[in-house]
Design a protein around this motif. Structure first.
Motif, PDB file in Angstrom:
ATOM      1  N   PHE A   1      59.251  51.830  49.011  1.00  0.00           N
ATOM      2  CA  PHE A   1      60.287  52.353  48.131  1.00  0.00           C
ATOM      3  C   PHE A   1      59.805  52.272  46.699  1.00  0.00           C
ATOM      4  N   GLY A   2      60.189  53.261  45.889  1.00  0.00           N
ATOM      5  CA  GLY A   2      59.803  53.248  44.489  1.00  0.00           C
ATOM      6  C   GLY A   2      60.607  54.223  43.668  1.00  0.00           C
ATOM      7  N   LEU A   3      60.268  54.290  42.385  1.00  0.00           N
ATOM      8  CA  LEU A   3      60.941  55.153  41.427  1.00  0.00           C
ATOM      9  C   LEU A   3      59.998  56.259  40.984  1.00  0.00           C
ATOM     10  N   THR A   4      60.567  57.422  40.701  1.00  0.00           N
ATOM     11  CA  THR A   4      59.757  58.553  40.279  1.00  0.00           C
ATOM     12  C   THR A   4      60.431  59.270  39.109  1.00  0.00           C
ATOM     13  N   ALA A   5      59.629  59.868  38.243  1.00  0.00           N
ATOM     14  CA  ALA A   5      60.132  60.664  37.122  1.00  0.00           C
ATOM     15  C   ALA A   5      59.085  61.718  36.794  1.00  0.00           C
ATOM     16  N   GLY A   6      59.553  62.877  36.332  1.00  0.00           N
ATOM     17  CA  GLY A   6      58.588  63.913  36.014  1.00  0.00           C
ATOM     18  C   GLY A   6      59.205  65.146  35.392  1.00  0.00           C
ATOM     19  N   THR A   7      58.399  66.188  35.341  1.00  0.00           N
ATOM     20  CA  THR A   7      58.826  67.458  34.774  1.00  0.00           C
ATOM     21  C   THR A   7      58.260  68.603  35.618  1.00  0.00           C
ATOM     22  N   SER A   8      58.913  69.731  35.507  1.00  0.00           N
ATOM     23  CA  SER A   8      58.486  70.931  36.215  1.00  0.00           C
ATOM     24  C   SER A   8      58.512  72.095  35.230  1.00  0.00           C
ATOM     25  N   ILE A   9      57.448  72.869  35.215  1.00  0.00           N
ATOM     26  CA  ILE A   9      57.354  74.060  34.371  1.00  0.00           C
ATOM     27  C   ILE A   9      57.313  75.273  35.290  1.00  0.00           C
ATOM     28  N   ARG A  10      58.245  76.208  35.094  1.00  0.00           N
ATOM     29  CA  ARG A  10      58.323  77.420  35.906  1.00  0.00           C
ATOM     30  C   ARG A  10      57.801  78.588  35.076  1.00  0.00           C
TER      31      ARG A  10
ATOM     32  N   ASN B   1      54.388  71.126  38.859  1.00  0.00           N
ATOM     33  CA  ASN B   1      55.159  69.892  38.768  1.00  0.00           C
ATOM     34  C   ASN B   1      54.234  68.706  38.550  1.00  0.00           C
ATOM     35  N   VAL B   2      54.621  67.825  37.644  1.00  0.00           N
ATOM     36  CA  VAL B   2      53.873  66.607  37.380  1.00  0.00           C
ATOM     37  C   VAL B   2      54.874  65.459  37.364  1.00  0.00           C
ATOM     38  N   SER B   3      54.553  64.387  38.087  1.00  0.00           N
ATOM     39  CA  SER B   3      55.450  63.237  38.100  1.00  0.00           C
ATOM     40  C   SER B   3      54.654  61.941  38.231  1.00  0.00           C
ATOM     41  N   TYR B   4      55.351  60.842  37.967  1.00  0.00           N
ATOM     42  CA  TYR B   4      54.770  59.508  38.100  1.00  0.00           C
ATOM     43  C   TYR B   4      55.626  58.728  39.090  1.00  0.00           C
ATOM     44  N   PHE B   5      54.992  57.999  39.996  1.00  0.00           N
ATOM     45  CA  PHE B   5      55.676  57.169  40.971  1.00  0.00           C
ATOM     46  C   PHE B   5      55.275  55.723  40.749  1.00  0.00           C
ATOM     47  N   TYR B   6      56.276  54.836  40.720  1.00  0.00           N
ATOM     48  CA  TYR B   6      56.015  53.410  40.600  1.00  0.00           C
ATOM     49  C   TYR B   6      56.575  52.715  41.837  1.00  0.00           C
TER      50      TYR B   6
ATOM     51  N   THR C   1      50.317  42.059  48.768  1.00  0.00           N
ATOM     52  CA  THR C   1      49.318  42.734  47.942  1.00  0.00           C
ATOM     53  C   THR C   1      49.429  44.246  48.141  1.00  0.00           C
ATOM     54  N   GLY C   2      48.762  44.973  47.272  1.00  0.00           N
ATOM     55  CA  GLY C   2      48.748  46.432  47.401  1.00  0.00           C
ATOM     56  C   GLY C   2      49.863  47.107  46.643  1.00  0.00           C
ATOM     57  N   LYS C   3      50.117  46.682  45.410  1.00  0.00           N
ATOM     58  CA  LYS C   3      51.103  47.366  44.582  1.00  0.00           C
ATOM     59  C   LYS C   3      50.565  48.756  44.242  1.00  0.00           C
ATOM     60  N   THR C   4      51.371  49.785  44.476  1.00  0.00           N
ATOM     61  CA  THR C   4      50.905  51.152  44.256  1.00  0.00           C
ATOM     62  C   THR C   4      51.682  51.847  43.146  1.00  0.00           C
ATOM     63  N   SER C   5      51.002  52.762  42.509  1.00  0.00           N
ATOM     64  CA  SER C   5      51.605  53.716  41.586  1.00  0.00           C
ATOM     65  C   SER C   5      50.776  54.989  41.716  1.00  0.00           C
ATOM     66  N   SER C   6      51.350  56.125  41.318  1.00  0.00           N
ATOM     67  CA  SER C   6      50.570  57.356  41.449  1.00  0.00           C
ATOM     68  C   SER C   6      51.055  58.419  40.486  1.00  0.00           C
ATOM     69  N   PHE C   7      50.131  59.292  40.124  1.00  0.00           N
ATOM     70  CA  PHE C   7      50.453  60.529  39.433  1.00  0.00           C
ATOM     71  C   PHE C   7      50.453  61.613  40.497  1.00  0.00           C
ATOM     72  N   ASN C   8      51.464  62.462  40.479  1.00  0.00           N
ATOM     73  CA  ASN C   8      51.621  63.502  41.491  1.00  0.00           C
ATOM     74  C   ASN C   8      51.541  64.864  40.820  1.00  0.00           C
ATOM     75  N   PHE C   9      50.794  65.760  41.455  1.00  0.00           N
ATOM     76  CA  PHE C   9      50.637  67.125  40.967  1.00  0.00           C
ATOM     77  C   PHE C   9      50.963  68.059  42.115  1.00  0.00           C
ATOM     78  N   SER C  10      51.889  68.981  41.906  1.00  0.00           N
ATOM     79  CA  SER C  10      52.237  69.907  42.984  1.00  0.00           C
ATOM     80  C   SER C  10      52.599  71.269  42.400  1.00  0.00           C
ATOM     81  N   PHE C  11      52.715  72.243  43.290  1.00  0.00           N
ATOM     82  CA  PHE C  11      53.148  73.577  42.881  1.00  0.00           C
ATOM     83  C   PHE C  11      54.035  74.149  43.966  1.00  0.00           C
ATOM     84  N   ASN C  12      54.891  75.069  43.571  1.00  0.00           N
ATOM     85  CA  ASN C  12      55.701  75.816  44.533  1.00  0.00           C
ATOM     86  C   ASN C  12      55.987  77.197  43.960  1.00  0.00           C
ATOM     87  N   PHE C  13      56.332  78.118  44.858  1.00  0.00           N
ATOM     88  CA  PHE C  13      56.595  79.504  44.465  1.00  0.00           C
ATOM     89  C   PHE C  13      58.068  79.794  44.434  1.00  0.00           C
TER      90      PHE C  13
END
Length: 184
Positions: free
Chosen positions: A140-149, A157-162, A172-184
């Motif tokens: 489980f985690g939190l996410t925030a980001g933005t989307s440009i159409r 779409n670009v977001s950050y997950f903590y 052990t194994g605390k994760t975070s990530s930057f996410n990059f995606s696209f949709n039509f």
């Protein structure tokens, strides 16, 4: 408990879609198709980078004009986590992000929205684990980001997950990530 929580999240997602489907079946299908997305996560697990991919869809439930919304999604994910000491594990999972978003502007040529919320992920397969501790199946985690159409046709779409939970049962194994995606 984690399987029960996952089942509740999926039931809530599909219930929301079903309620709207009875009123606007064409709109639900149109949004699910429009919100098909594919992307990549760049993970950092205890300081070590790795990558995973995902595909999914979602539905926007507007609660303030056509500006503010709640968006439940479902993503199928696959990838590899690398971490300290040269250890790694390959995973397959299903994630259910639920975000609240706002369209900052939405013109014909360009639109922008911001969003944030939580994400539950159930890892249903973990293979080639070279670490001594087992993988926690619930994340489980939190996410925030933005989307440009662009041109009202494609979204970047670009977001950050903590991550609020640890990847491994020993904490052990605390994760975070930057996410990059696209949709039509």
């Amino acid at each position: 408990m984690s399987k029960r929580f996952f089942a509740i999240m999926l039931t809530a997602l599909f219930s929301a879609l079903t309620v709207n489907a009875s009123d606007k079946s064409n709109e639900v299908l149109r949004q699910l198709i429009k919100n098909l997305h594919g992307g990549m996560e760049v993970h950092t697990t205890d300081g070590t980078k790795s990558y995973s991919g995902y595909v999914g869809t979602g539905y926007k439930l507007y609660f303030y004009k056509d500006k503010a919304y709640i968006k439940p999604e479902i993503d199928v994910k696959w990838g590899q986590f690398k971490y300290d000491g040269g250890h790694e594990v390959e995973t397959s999972s299903v994630a259910v992000p639920v975000t609240v978003g706002y369209h900052v502007f939405n013109e014909e040529l360009l639109g922008m929205e911001i969003f944030g919320g939580g994400r539950y992920e159930y890892i249903f397969n973990a293979t080639n684990n070279t670490y001594s501790s087992s993988v926690n199946s619930s994340q489980f985690g939190l996410t925030a980001g933005t989307s440009i159409r662009l041109l009202n046709a494609v979204s970047l779409n670009v977001s950050y997950f903590y991550g609020l939970t640890s990847l491994f049962s020993d904490g052990t194994g605390k994760t975070s990530s930057f996410n990059f995606s696209f949709n039509f």
